[in-house]
Design an enzyme around this catalytic site. Structure first.
Site, mmCIF file in Angstrom:
data_model
loop_
_atom_site.group_PDB
_atom_site.id
_atom_site.type_symbol
_atom_site.label_atom_id
_atom_site.label_comp_id
_atom_site.label_asym_id
_atom_site.label_seq_id
_atom_site.Cartn_x
_atom_site.Cartn_y
_atom_site.Cartn_z
ATOM 1 C CG ASP A 79 2.646 6.483 -5.386
ATOM 2 O OD1 ASP A 79 1.658 6.026 -5.988
ATOM 3 O OD2 ASP A 79 2.922 7.701 -5.342
ATOM 4 C CG ASP A 82 -2.193 0.811 1.049
ATOM 5 O OD1 ASP A 82 -3.279 0.207 0.967
ATOM 6 O OD2 ASP A 82 -2.107 2.071 0.958
ATOM 7 N NE ARG A 122 -26.076 1.879 -5.379
ATOM 8 C CZ ARG A 122 -24.870 1.562 -4.918
ATOM 9 N NH1 ARG A 122 -24.601 1.595 -3.617
ATOM 10 N NH2 ARG A 122 -23.917 1.220 -5.761
ATOM 11 C CB SER A 130 -22.015 -2.444 -1.382
ATOM 12 O OG SER A 130 -22.612 -1.593 -2.343
ATOM 13 C CE1 TYR A 140 -13.287 3.693 -7.599
ATOM 14 C CE2 TYR A 140 -15.679 3.683 -7.582
ATOM 15 C CZ TYR A 140 -14.483 3.073 -7.282
ATOM 16 O OH TYR A 140 -14.473 1.841 -6.664
HETATM 17 P P1 NAI Z 1 -9.993 1.729 0.341
HETATM 18 O O1 NAI Z 1 -10.011 3.140 -0.123
HETATM 19 O O2 NAI Z 1 -10.331 1.444 1.763
HETATM 20 O O3 NAI Z 1 -8.569 1.090 0.035
HETATM 21 C C1 NAI Z 1 -7.789 1.439 -1.089
HETATM 22 C C2 NAI Z 1 -6.344 1.411 -0.683
HETATM 23 O O4 NAI Z 1 -5.562 1.800 -1.817
HETATM 24 C C3 NAI Z 1 -6.017 2.387 0.464
HETATM 25 O O5 NAI Z 1 -5.402 1.701 1.543
HETATM 26 C C4 NAI Z 1 -5.070 3.383 -0.164
HETATM 27 O O6 NAI Z 1 -4.045 3.841 0.708
HETATM 28 C C5 NAI Z 1 -4.491 2.580 -1.335
HETATM 29 N N1 NAI Z 1 -3.992 3.478 -2.388
HETATM 30 C C6 NAI Z 1 -4.595 4.580 -2.877
HETATM 31 N N2 NAI Z 1 -3.800 5.174 -3.780
HETATM 32 C C7 NAI Z 1 -2.675 4.431 -3.857
HETATM 33 C C8 NAI Z 1 -1.479 4.551 -4.594
HETATM 34 N N3 NAI Z 1 -1.267 5.568 -5.450
HETATM 35 N N4 NAI Z 1 -0.531 3.616 -4.415
HETATM 36 C C9 NAI Z 1 -0.720 2.580 -3.555
HETATM 37 N N5 NAI Z 1 -1.833 2.420 -2.826
HETATM 38 C C10 NAI Z 1 -2.801 3.343 -2.970
HETATM 39 O O7 NAI Z 1 -10.962 0.906 -0.637
HETATM 40 P P2 NAI Z 1 -11.638 -0.522 -0.417
HETATM 41 O O8 NAI Z 1 -13.043 -0.324 -0.020
HETATM 42 O O9 NAI Z 1 -10.764 -1.376 0.406
HETATM 43 O O10 NAI Z 1 -11.664 -1.061 -1.920
HETATM 44 C C11 NAI Z 1 -10.582 -1.788 -2.464
HETATM 45 C C12 NAI Z 1 -10.721 -1.813 -3.983
HETATM 46 O O11 NAI Z 1 -11.960 -2.383 -4.332
HETATM 47 C C13 NAI Z 1 -10.683 -0.422 -4.616
HETATM 48 O O12 NAI Z 1 -9.976 -0.510 -5.839
HETATM 49 C C14 NAI Z 1 -12.140 -0.099 -4.884
HETATM 50 O O13 NAI Z 1 -12.284 0.750 -5.993
HETATM 51 C C15 NAI Z 1 -12.707 -1.488 -5.153
HETATM 52 N N6 NAI Z 1 -14.114 -1.568 -4.806
HETATM 53 C C16 NAI Z 1 -14.496 -1.660 -3.494
HETATM 54 C C17 NAI Z 1 -15.834 -1.739 -3.168
HETATM 55 C C18 NAI Z 1 -16.298 -1.934 -1.748
HETATM 56 O O14 NAI Z 1 -17.479 -2.154 -1.556
HETATM 57 N N7 NAI Z 1 -15.414 -1.892 -0.748
HETATM 58 C C19 NAI Z 1 -16.871 -1.676 -4.211
HETATM 59 C C20 NAI Z 1 -16.348 -1.572 -5.549
HETATM 60 C C21 NAI Z 1 -15.023 -1.534 -5.824
HETATM 61 C C1 15L Z 2 -17.468 1.432 -4.727
HETATM 62 O O1 15L Z 2 -16.947 1.312 -5.825
HETATM 63 C C2 15L Z 2 -16.717 1.999 -3.585
HETATM 64 O O2 15L Z 2 -15.360 1.625 -3.604
HETATM 65 C C3 15L Z 2 -17.336 1.658 -2.241
HETATM 66 O O3 15L Z 2 -16.772 2.513 -1.252
HETATM 67 C C4 15L Z 2 -18.855 1.824 -2.289
HETATM 68 O O4 15L Z 2 -19.167 3.166 -2.573
HETATM 69 C C5 15L Z 2 -19.407 0.925 -3.370
HETATM 70 O O5 15L Z 2 -18.792 1.196 -4.628
HETATM 71 C C6 15L Z 2 -20.923 1.075 -3.546
HETATM 72 O O6 15L Z 2 -21.367 1.401 -4.644
HETATM 73 O O7 15L Z 2 -21.618 0.804 -2.569
#
Ligand code: NAI
Ligand code: 15L
Length: 266
Positions: free
Chosen positions: A50, A33, A173, A164, A135
């Site tokens: 990064d 990360d 939703r 989600s 996004y």
């Molecule tokens: P989050 O925002 O909690 O985690 C994303 C991580 O990526 C963070 O720890 C952040 O520090 C890291 N990050 C951001 N920019 C970076 C960079 N330039 N270099 C290295 N690391 C970087 O998001 P979450 O909820 O854990 O989601 C994980 C993945 O799943 C994301 O790609 C998100 O778009 C996708 N996703 C998640 C959903 C959910 O319901 N949690 C729904 C749809 C997609």
């Molecule tokens: C996503 O893509 C986001 O990463 C998450 O934080 C939620 O917003 C999710 O979609 C959602 O649509 O519930």
């Protein structure tokens, strides 16, 4: 079993959970990360990186035969921020994959790649993309990169349009979009287990009664989600009124992302 699985975004909401639930999938888990990750657990390697750092990402991917790519901007942001993490970051990842061992990749796409479809529609892998945000556009781009690297170089990717993925749905939703952590883990297991993956689009949702998504195209994965958001409906109904029928969160699959304006640089 994989030799070494790289998890990017391992300090994030999903990464923090999955980091501890995938020990059986690979001999070694390399967690990465841009943010601090804490100490390495058993069978873990910690690499702070990064995704925008091309040379750093090359070293990061080297030696991995599987990648769970969660890292990046996970909600709407300014174009500069979304581009750096989700456009440049994904190109760096696939270039590193091409130049090293061509690992099998799971790309965390999102329902926001198709967010402007109405909730009355049933989508499958062939439905057209209708991103609802910068996004969402970046997630469509990631799916396109995955497709190109598969066709040109044979790098296999599962593009999961995650709905989600949280402990439980927190609004009405999400009764349609929710995916349990356990169902996600089961999906990841199958993706790394099948002999031939290809480059499929998968809707990442549990077996929700209120689903908008049809995963028949990926039946060959042998993934059968087991959880169902209905068990949370009564609790949600008690906690809040359902949204008005004409509210974006009740009209569009992407919910409020569809009503959001452009995030301009300040
Ligand atoms: P989050 O925002 O909690 O985690 C994303 C991580 O990526 C963070 O720890 C952040 O520090 C890291 N990050 C951001 N920019 C970076 C960079 N330039 N270099 C290295 N690391 C970087 O998001 P979450 O909820 O854990 O989601 C994980 C993945 O799943 C994301 O790609 C998100 O778009 C996708 N996703 C998640 C959903 C959910 O319901 N949690 C729904 C749809 C997609
Ligand atoms: C996503 O893509 C986001 O990463 C998450 O934080 C939620 O917003 C999710 O979609 C959602 O649509 O519930």
């Amino acid at each position: 079993m994989l030799n070494r699985l790289l998890i990017t975004g391992a300090a994030g909401g999903l990464g923090k959970v999955l980091r501890h639930q995938l020990g059986h999938v690979a001999e070694t888990i390399r967690v990465s990360d841009i943010a601090a990750l804490g100490d390495a657990g058993r069978n873990e390697e910690v690499v702070q990186c990064d995704l925008g750092d091309k040379a750093g990402v090359l070293d990061l991917v080297d030696g991995c035969d599987g990648v769970l790519h969660l890292g990046g901007k996970s909600i709407e942001g300014t174009w500069d921020v979304v581009r750096a993490a989700n456009i440049d970051g994904v190109v760096n990842l696939y270039e590193a994959a091409r130049k090293t061992g061509k690992p099998r990749i799971i790309y965390a796409s999102s329902n926001h790649a198709i967010g402007f479809h109405q909730q009355t529609e049933l989508l499958d892998a062939n439905s057209r993309t209708r991103p609802d945000s910068y996004y969402g556009v970046s997630k469509v781009f990631g799916e396109a990169i995955a497709s190109m690297y598969y066709d040109k170089f044979g790098i296999e990717t599962a593009c999961i349009r995650i709905g989600s993925c949280f402990p439980e749905p927190i609004n009405h939703r999400m009764l349609s979009t929710w995916m349990s952590y356990d169902d996600f883990v089961r999906l990841i297991e199958r993706i790394f287990m099948v002999p031939r993956l290809g480059c499929p689009i998968i809707y990442g949702a549990s077996a929700n009664a209120a689903s908008w998504w049809d995963n028949r195209e990926v039946a060959y994965l042998g993934w059968t989600p087991e959880d169902n958001s209905e068990v949370f409906r009564a609790k949600l109904d008690a906690a809040m009124d359902p949204p008005r029928a004409d509210h974006p969160t009740a009209v569009f699959q992407g919910g409020t992302f569809c009503a959001d304006g452009i995030h301009e640089e300040s």
